[in-house]
Design a protein around this motif. Structure first.
Motif, short mmCIF file in Angstrom:
data_model
loop_
_atom_site.label_atom_id
_atom_site.label_comp_id
_atom_site.label_asym_id
_atom_site.label_seq_id
_atom_site.Cartn_x
_atom_site.Cartn_y
_atom_site.Cartn_z
N ALA A 1 -12.98 2.28 -1.57
CA ALA A 1 -13.32 3.43 -2.42
C ALA A 1 -14.77 3.85 -2.20
O ALA A 1 -15.09 5.05 -2.21
N ALA A 2 -15.65 2.87 -1.97
CA ALA A 2 -17.07 3.16 -1.79
C ALA A 2 -17.35 3.97 -0.53
O ALA A 2 -18.39 4.64 -0.43
N ILE A 3 -16.44 3.91 0.45
CA ILE A 3 -16.67 4.66 1.70
C ILE A 3 -15.73 5.86 1.81
O ILE A 3 -15.57 6.43 2.88
N GLY A 4 -15.10 6.23 0.68
CA GLY A 4 -14.36 7.49 0.64
C GLY A 4 -12.85 7.40 0.76
O GLY A 4 -12.18 8.42 0.83
N ALA A 5 -12.29 6.19 0.78
CA ALA A 5 -10.83 6.06 0.85
C ALA A 5 -10.23 6.27 -0.53
O ALA A 5 -10.88 6.03 -1.56
N ARG A 6 -8.96 6.70 -0.56
CA ARG A 6 -8.24 6.87 -1.82
C ARG A 6 -7.34 5.66 -2.01
O ARG A 6 -6.36 5.47 -1.28
N VAL A 7 -7.70 4.82 -2.97
CA VAL A 7 -7.01 3.53 -3.12
C VAL A 7 -6.83 3.22 -4.60
O VAL A 7 -7.70 3.48 -5.41
N GLU A 8 -5.65 2.66 -4.91
CA GLU A 8 -5.35 2.25 -6.28
C GLU A 8 -4.98 0.77 -6.25
O GLU A 8 -4.14 0.34 -5.46
N LEU B 1 -2.14 -3.11 -3.23
CA LEU B 1 -2.90 -1.87 -3.21
C LEU B 1 -1.97 -0.73 -2.82
O LEU B 1 -1.04 -0.92 -2.03
N VAL B 2 -2.24 0.45 -3.35
CA VAL B 2 -1.58 1.69 -2.93
C VAL B 2 -2.68 2.55 -2.31
O VAL B 2 -3.68 2.87 -2.97
N ILE B 3 -2.51 2.90 -1.02
CA ILE B 3 -3.57 3.60 -0.29
C ILE B 3 -3.02 4.93 0.23
O ILE B 3 -1.99 4.96 0.92
N GLU B 4 -3.71 6.00 -0.11
CA GLU B 4 -3.37 7.34 0.38
C GLU B 4 -4.26 7.61 1.58
O GLU B 4 -5.48 7.70 1.46
N GLY B 5 -3.66 7.71 2.77
CA GLY B 5 -4.44 7.80 4.00
C GLY B 5 -5.02 9.19 4.25
O GLY B 5 -4.64 10.17 3.60
N THR B 6 -5.93 9.26 5.23
CA THR B 6 -6.61 10.53 5.56
C THR B 6 -5.85 11.33 6.59
O THR B 6 -6.27 12.44 6.95
N GLY B 7 -4.75 10.77 7.13
CA GLY B 7 -4.03 11.47 8.20
C GLY B 7 -4.76 11.43 9.53
O GLY B 7 -4.57 12.30 10.38
N GLY B 8 -5.62 10.42 9.70
CA GLY B 8 -6.32 10.27 10.97
C GLY B 8 -7.74 10.77 10.95
O GLY B 8 -8.53 10.51 11.86
N GLU B 9 -8.11 11.52 9.90
CA GLU B 9 -9.51 11.97 9.77
C GLU B 9 -10.41 10.77 9.51
O GLU B 9 -10.04 9.88 8.74
#
Length: 440
Positions: A364-371, A377-385
């Motif tokens: 989360a501290a580096i900008g990932a979307r994580v629960e 953990l449930v992680i919503e990825g950036t799609g490669g960005e």
């Protein structure tokens, strides 16, 4: 470890290319030293992982009478004392950060008539030892120390120990191994029942050293039976590359555009290869070259090329075969397309750190979307960005958190600062040098 933390920023990377070789498998390194110490004669080991954890095992075995020496060519020689021949250590056994060393050595000592005190660093001293104390107490060993079964802890072994049948309440190769090691010097048959199969290096290697051990699978469960008062014969062992160490480079090469990296001599024991199966399901390009058997363990060279990943639901049944690889899988998931969901990972909360909480906070501290959930953990990825990056992220003295976040830095916009790289030396002293070599 140095007294002061060693922070480092891991910058966005060039493609990872060429051929590298990761250090020897940590699990096999520990066991080759221990089983060599219980054999009569000289066991010779090449490819041993020379990280702090394994060196702690070597020092403990020396303190109990085995001769353990490293030759100038990197080959290790172990002259054993025989099953039942361990001697009383004169001082406390310092285990550093190594939970594996501690739990397995407790198993070894449990059926010897000696007393030993185990101490460790701040991280190890928080880790629960009750999971081995309970079965080893049933075999006759006695434990004295802090309530809750944490280090420092003094144990008194018992001779003759009592062989038991033990059903594992939690999937743990360390607990299974501790009970089997105690059973080596107990008269009769010691049995361990595994509801979920865990890494099987102990069974494979004990068979190689000549122990009478049988493995039976019925109804999805494994039962391992060991006949005690064993005589072990010395062996010559070539340790394959550690799949848990290779994992960081597999994920890094998958995430960094343009990468085409071959990792040589990686152990592919099926009880350890869960990460490769999961990454392939997500779309990773991992090719096995020259698959072969080394000392009873399957080995191959892995060619990994950059690939776009898609989020998946990771089956909880895979957890034991990749328990140490989840931190770096979470990094891969953070750059995948869509959602990755993991469950059944309560075990990650009692590793060198609470790895679920630590990785959720760090990502989360580096900008990932994580629960964070109670068991995953449930992680919503950036799609490669690339992730934005940033930090410093807290590693909690955990080598796998430090290396996972280093990999995240390679696939970020502005790099990731890790608060302390010292813990990496416990399992992978050459990590940063190999990273520089692969991305040069």
């Amino acid at each position: 470890m140095h007294a002061a933390p060693l922070p480092r920023r891991f910058a966005p990377s060039n493609p990872l290319t060429g051929r590298i070789r990761v250090p020897g498998d940590k699990s096999i390194s520990h066991r080759s030293l221990m089983f060599g110490a219980l054999a009569i004669g000289e066991t010779r080991v090449t490819g041993l992982l020379e990280g702090e954890d394994v060196l702690a095992t070597a020092a403990a075995l020396r303190a109990m009478g085995a001769q353990v020496e490293r030759g100038e060519d990197g080959t290790w020689s172990i002259r054993g004392v025989g099953v039942g021949g361990l001697l009383q250590p004169r001082t406390a056994i310092e285990m550093g950060n190594s939970g594996t060393s501690t739990r397995l050595l407790m198993g070894l000592i449990a059926s010897h008539g000696i007393t030993a005190t185990f101490t460790g660093d701040a991280s190890l001293s928080k880790r629960p030892m009750n999971r081995v104390i309970e079965p080893l107490s049933r075999m006759g060993a006695q434990f004295h120390g802090a309530p809750g079964g944490t280090l420092p802890l003094t144990m008194e072994g018992m001779t003759p120990a009592i062989p038991i049948e033990y059903r594992l309440p939690v999937a743990s190769a360390q607990v299974k191994s501790a009970v089997l090691l105690a059973g080596l010097n107990a008269p009769g048959i010691t049995s361990v029942i595994e509801p979920v199969p865990t890494r099987d290096h102990t069974e494979r290697m004990l068979k190689g050293f000549g122990a009478a051990i049988e493995v039976e699978e019925t109804g999805g469960e494994r039962t391992i039976r060991l006949t005690g008062e064993a005589d072990l014969s010395p062996q010559t062992i070539e340790v394959p590359g550690d799949p848990s160490s290779a994992a960081f480079f597999i994920v890094a090469a998958t995430l960094v555009e343009g990468s085409d990296l071959t990792i040589e001599n990686v152990g592919l024991n099926p009880t350890r290869a869960g990460l490769i199966a999961v990454l392939r399901e997500m779309g990773a390009d991992i090719e096995e070259l020259d698959r072969r058997d080394v000392g009873g363990e399957p080995v191959a060279d892995l060619r990994v090329r950059h690939a776009a990943l898609t989020g998946i639901e990771v089956a909880p049944a895979l957890a034991p075969s990749m328990i140490d690889e989840f931190p770096v899988l979470f990094v891969a998931a953070a750059l995948a397309r869509g959602t990755t969901r993991t469950t059944g990972l309560e075990e990650l909360r009692v590793k060198e750190s609470d790895r679920l909480s630590a990785m959720a906070t760090a990502l989360a501290a580096i900008g990932a979307r994580v629960e964070e959930t109670p068991d995953g953990l449930v992680i919503e990825g950036t799609g490669g960005e690339p992730l934005p990056g940033g930090g410093p992220v807290a590693t909690h003295l955990d080598h796998r958190i430090a290396m996972s976040m280093a990999v995240a830095g390679l696939a970020s916009r502005q790099g990731v600062e890790v608060d302390d790289t010292r813990p990496i030396a416990t399992s992978f002293p050459s990590f940063e040098a190999l990273l520089a070599e692969a991305s040069a």
